[in-house]
Design a protein around this motif. Structure first.
Motif, PDB file in Angstrom:
ATOM      1  N   VAL A  26      41.132  45.610  51.626  1.00  0.00           N
ATOM      2  CA  VAL A  26      42.589  45.540  51.448  1.00  0.00           C
ATOM      3  C   VAL A  26      43.296  45.899  52.751  1.00  0.00           C
ATOM      4  O   VAL A  26      44.252  45.220  53.161  1.00  0.00           O
ATOM      5  CB  VAL A  26      43.022  46.471  50.298  1.00  0.00           C
ATOM      6  CG1 VAL A  26      44.542  46.629  50.274  1.00  0.00           C
ATOM      7  CG2 VAL A  26      42.542  45.918  48.957  1.00  0.00           C
ATOM      8  N   ALA A  27      42.842  46.962  53.417  1.00  0.00           N
ATOM      9  CA  ALA A  27      43.459  47.350  54.683  1.00  0.00           C
ATOM     10  C   ALA A  27      43.264  46.273  55.744  1.00  0.00           C
ATOM     11  O   ALA A  27      44.170  46.010  56.553  1.00  0.00           O
ATOM     12  CB  ALA A  27      42.863  48.678  55.162  1.00  0.00           C
ATOM     13  N   SER A  55      44.560  33.009  47.712  1.00  0.00           N
ATOM     14  CA  SER A  55      43.601  32.308  46.855  1.00  0.00           C
ATOM     15  C   SER A  55      42.226  32.887  47.152  1.00  0.00           C
ATOM     16  O   SER A  55      41.668  32.668  48.224  1.00  0.00           O
ATOM     17  CB  SER A  55      43.619  30.802  47.126  1.00  0.00           C
ATOM     18  OG  SER A  55      42.674  30.139  46.302  1.00  0.00           O
ATOM     19  N   GLY A  56      41.692  33.648  46.185  1.00  0.00           N
ATOM     20  CA  GLY A  56      40.444  34.339  46.418  1.00  0.00           C
ATOM     21  C   GLY A  56      39.374  33.973  45.417  1.00  0.00           C
ATOM     22  O   GLY A  56      39.628  33.884  44.215  1.00  0.00           O
ATOM     23  N   ALA A 102      42.175  40.105  46.453  1.00  0.00           N
ATOM     24  CA  ALA A 102      43.532  39.597  46.224  1.00  0.00           C
ATOM     25  C   ALA A 102      44.247  40.392  45.138  1.00  0.00           C
ATOM     26  O   ALA A 102      45.431  40.722  45.258  1.00  0.00           O
ATOM     27  CB  ALA A 102      43.481  38.120  45.856  1.00  0.00           C
ATOM     28  N   LEU A 103      43.532  40.695  44.057  1.00  0.00           N
ATOM     29  CA  LEU A 103      44.119  41.490  42.973  1.00  0.00           C
ATOM     30  C   LEU A 103      44.528  42.871  43.461  1.00  0.00           C
ATOM     31  O   LEU A 103      45.648  43.340  43.201  1.00  0.00           O
ATOM     32  CB  LEU A 103      43.111  41.634  41.836  1.00  0.00           C
ATOM     33  CG  LEU A 103      43.104  40.560  40.763  1.00  0.00           C
ATOM     34  CD1 LEU A 103      41.894  40.736  39.847  1.00  0.00           C
ATOM     35  CD2 LEU A 103      44.390  40.622  39.943  1.00  0.00           C
ATOM     36  N   ILE A 143      49.238  34.101  43.418  1.00  0.00           N
ATOM     37  CA  ILE A 143      47.817  34.304  43.672  1.00  0.00           C
ATOM     38  C   ILE A 143      46.980  33.407  42.761  1.00  0.00           C
ATOM     39  O   ILE A 143      47.279  33.256  41.579  1.00  0.00           O
ATOM     40  CB  ILE A 143      47.371  35.768  43.532  1.00  0.00           C
ATOM     41  CG1 ILE A 143      47.608  36.315  42.122  1.00  0.00           C
ATOM     42  CG2 ILE A 143      48.074  36.648  44.547  1.00  0.00           C
ATOM     43  CD1 ILE A 143      46.989  37.696  41.922  1.00  0.00           C
ATOM     44  N   VAL A 144      45.952  32.825  43.359  1.00  0.00           N
ATOM     45  CA  VAL A 144      44.948  32.057  42.624  1.00  0.00           C
ATOM     46  C   VAL A 144      43.671  32.893  42.619  1.00  0.00           C
ATOM     47  O   VAL A 144      43.151  33.244  43.679  1.00  0.00           O
ATOM     48  CB  VAL A 144      44.680  30.691  43.282  1.00  0.00           C
ATOM     49  CG1 VAL A 144      43.572  29.953  42.527  1.00  0.00           C
ATOM     50  CG2 VAL A 144      45.952  29.857  43.331  1.00  0.00           C
ATOM     51  N   LEU A 145      43.190  33.227  41.443  1.00  0.00           N
ATOM     52  CA  LEU A 145      41.991  34.044  41.283  1.00  0.00           C
ATOM     53  C   LEU A 145      40.891  33.141  40.752  1.00  0.00           C
ATOM     54  O   LEU A 145      40.888  32.756  39.585  1.00  0.00           O
ATOM     55  CB  LEU A 145      42.276  35.207  40.325  1.00  0.00           C
ATOM     56  CG  LEU A 145      43.469  36.081  40.735  1.00  0.00           C
ATOM     57  CD1 LEU A 145      43.826  37.054  39.626  1.00  0.00           C
ATOM     58  CD2 LEU A 145      43.175  36.819  42.033  1.00  0.00           C
ATOM     59  N   ASN A 146      39.973  32.815  41.638  1.00  0.00           N
ATOM     60  CA  ASN A 146      38.962  31.795  41.403  1.00  0.00           C
ATOM     61  C   ASN A 146      37.627  32.479  41.090  1.00  0.00           C
ATOM     62  O   ASN A 146      37.020  33.069  41.975  1.00  0.00           O
ATOM     63  CB  ASN A 146      38.902  30.934  42.673  1.00  0.00           C
ATOM     64  CG  ASN A 146      37.796  29.926  42.676  1.00  0.00           C
ATOM     65  OD1 ASN A 146      37.210  29.617  41.654  1.00  0.00           O
ATOM     66  ND2 ASN A 146      37.486  29.417  43.857  1.00  0.00           N
TER      67      ASN A 146
END
Length: 286
Positions: free
Chosen positions: A88-89, A106-107, A115-116, A129-132
């Motif tokens: 995240v950082a 998009s992760g 991403a979350l 956000i797209v969470l794939n």
């Protein structure tokens, strides 16, 4: 189903691949297109070529930024365990370095997990956000051990057979793993120091470490922007119910399933994935 090579898929697109310094991490970054920033985030042990079949159509509408995490790809190797706060950082620092105030994310797999966490911690910097096939809410011992054993074996001894076995685990149809994709990953995994880096990357497959990094219900509730959760018919990481549950706990999320795909729908069913992602990211605007 035949697939264009990674680089022929990108032929004719004006793009740059360069290194951006983010703290201690010399970070490999691909950029293409103009418009709102869209950051593409790969999975555990992955690299930006995972999005080779998505970059061209996405770059028609967005400033696409694909990058590689610390310890991954051609970014600086890691000599210590990396947990979610590290990723995240790093993403936050990368956006600063690229002059990006707000981005779409998009992760895939670990990318969805990051991403979350990022969207929950920095809602002011995230659009959609797209969470794939995202990680972060499950801790299934059998899956974690399979990821650990296949990944470390491939890094310790990056033969064609071991690399192919790791990649085929991701797919519903093993034949979608091309010789070129195997060669790209072999070159990365054969770099001096990568095997040690992989051991630190795989700390998230340790039950105790994973537990303290899981996405909480409070974090899901804190993802205030629109979200799309994409699952598949043949995801080896877990059932579609996990994605449905994730979407239900976010304020503004929808859930979709892509058929005939495993953990990499953006690769196996790229046309379906691209259309779905573009429709969501543009709000249905032509």
């Amino acid at each position: 189903m035949s697939r264009p090579s990674v680089w022929s898929a990108l032929a004719g697109l004006e793009l740059s691949i360069r290194y951006v310094q983010v703290g201690q991490w010399r970070t490999r970054v691909l950029e293409a297109g103009e418009g709102e920033p869209l950051v593409l985030m790969h999975g555990t042990g992955g690299h930006l070529e995972a999005y080779a079949h998505n970059i061209v159509p996405l770059a028609e509408r967005f400033r696409v930024i694909a990058y590689e995490y610390p310890g991954h790809g051609y970014t600086t190797h890691t000599t210590r365990d990396l947990e979610l706060p590290d990723y995240v950082a790093h993403l936050d620092g990368l956006l600063d370095a690229l002059g990006v105030d707000r981005a779409n994310l998009s992760g895939e797999s670990l990318g969805g997990w990051v991403a979350l966490k990022y969207a929950a911690a920095h809602p002011d910097r995230v659009r959609r956000i797209v969470l794939n096939t995202p990680g972060g809410t499950m801790a299934t011992p059998e899956v974690m051990e399979r990821i650990r054993s296949l990944s470390q074996a491939a890094a310790d001894d990056p033969t064609e057979e071991r690399i192919r076995a790791r990649l085929e685990w991701l797919m519903a149809d093993p034949s979608t793993v091309t010789d070129e994709l195997v060669d790209i990953r072999r070159a990365i995994y054969a770099r001096p120091g990568f095997a040690e880096s992989m051991r630190h990357i795989l700390c998230l497959q340790d039950p105790e470490i994973r537990e303290r990094n899981l996405v909480t219900d409070a974090e899901l509730a804190a993802v205030t922007g629109p979200a799309l959760v994409v699952w598949t018919s043949d995801d080896p990481s877990g059932p579609a119910a996990a994605g449905m549950n994730m979407a239900a706990k976010m304020p503004d999320a929808r859930f979709e399933v892509i058929k005939d795909a495993g953990h990499w729908p953006q690769w196996e069913q790229s046309e379906t994935f691209n259309a779905l992602a573009l429709e969501f990211l543009t709000g249905g605007k032509p």
